[in-house]
Design an enzyme around this catalytic site. Sequence first.
Site, PDB file in Angstrom:
ATOM      1  CB  SER A  77      -0.943   0.019   1.217  1.00 39.75           C
ATOM      2  OG  SER A  77      -1.897  -1.006   1.125  1.00 39.75           O
ATOM      3  CD  GLU A  97       8.329  -4.463   5.966  1.00 38.53           C
ATOM      4  OE1 GLU A  97       8.156  -5.639   6.359  1.00 38.53           O
ATOM      5  OE2 GLU A  97       7.804  -4.008   4.931  1.00 38.53           O
ATOM      6  CB  VAL A 290       7.419  10.122  -6.641  1.00 37.88           C
ATOM      7  CG1 VAL A 290       5.905  10.021  -6.620  1.00 37.88           C
ATOM      8  CG2 VAL A 290       7.976  10.033  -5.231  1.00 37.88           C
ATOM      9  CG  ASN A 291       7.121   5.796 -11.150  1.00 43.11           C
ATOM     10  OD1 ASN A 291       6.335   4.929 -11.517  1.00 43.11           O
ATOM     11  ND2 ASN A 291       8.158   5.510 -10.347  1.00 43.11           N
TER      12      ASN A 291
END
Length: 355
Positions: A77, A97, A290-291
């Site tokens: 997400s 993580e 970012v795309n």
Amino acid sequence: MIGKLKQNLLVACLVISSVTVFYLCRHAMDCHHRIEERSQPLLSSLHATLRTGQNLSTPFIYNKDMPLIFIGGVPRSGTTLMRAMLDAHPDVRCGEETRVIPRILAMKQMWSRSGREKMRLDEAGVTDEVLDSAMQAFLLEIIVKHGEPANYLCNKDPFALKSLTYLAKIFPHAKFILMVRDGRASVHSMISRKVTIAGFDLSSYRDCLTKWNRAIETMYTQCLEAADKCLPVHYEQLVLHPEKWMRTLLRFLNIPWNDAVLHHEELIGKAGGVSLSKVERSTDQVIKPVNVEALSKWVGKIPLDVQRDMAVIAPMLARLGYDPHANPPNYGRPDPLVLDNTRRLQKSPEKPNPS
């Protein structure tokens, strides 16, 4: 003659006494120093101090009252993109993580839900207060020590936000970022990239969408209950309008603006920049600027019977502002910077990744 002998004996006794007193005092000081050293690990769990590599005279003090940041959501997400963009900020460190944090939180939740187990723990003196204190110390130790020091520390373990209410209780000044994405895109990404998630049957879109609905409902409800401590961020809007949403986010976190958050790809692998894991499935995507490549890759991939029942299978789509019948959807127009990034990537000979 006898008087002189007595005088010599008296001097000798004084010397021996002085040496003995000096030895005993020194021994006592050594013992005290050792006791302090042994007690240090106990103190550090409550009050951890790390020093930066750049300036050893400037300590960073960590405790449960610091403004921790937790990023979560259903896997696939945009949680990795969000943490990479925050990691690009010089005052923030998220890191990879931990995988440990959501598991220990799930275990604590299991103990709380079982009346019999809770009774046994209470009888043993392991009360909620004892467990909360232990959880604070354990989680803080993991967050602080699994990466470099920074003024603001954040944790990105997607399913940790299933315990958002509990985290807000034990870390009273923490803030939470819930990444929200069109469930059809998240599920297509899981299935096409074979991302194993406990409880999700990757051979079935219907099953995965049902599980997505349940997971996001749990987290979104807790996010709304947390009020001004939690900010839902739609992945699509972050990708289409990164500056607008990063400014909104940094204001929410009370962190000064820095242009670096719009160019995270330039800081990957650099000191004080963005550290990536070789085993996380999103790593090969966040190395890019970012795309909008990944926004609608799910269109035409979901079985017709699942599309027909979408509003029933995943009612959270409509609650989150997505049209369950739109195929393809209209998420909006991207900013010029994002359009330029996307065009450059499309011209690149590199093979695109499924999302």
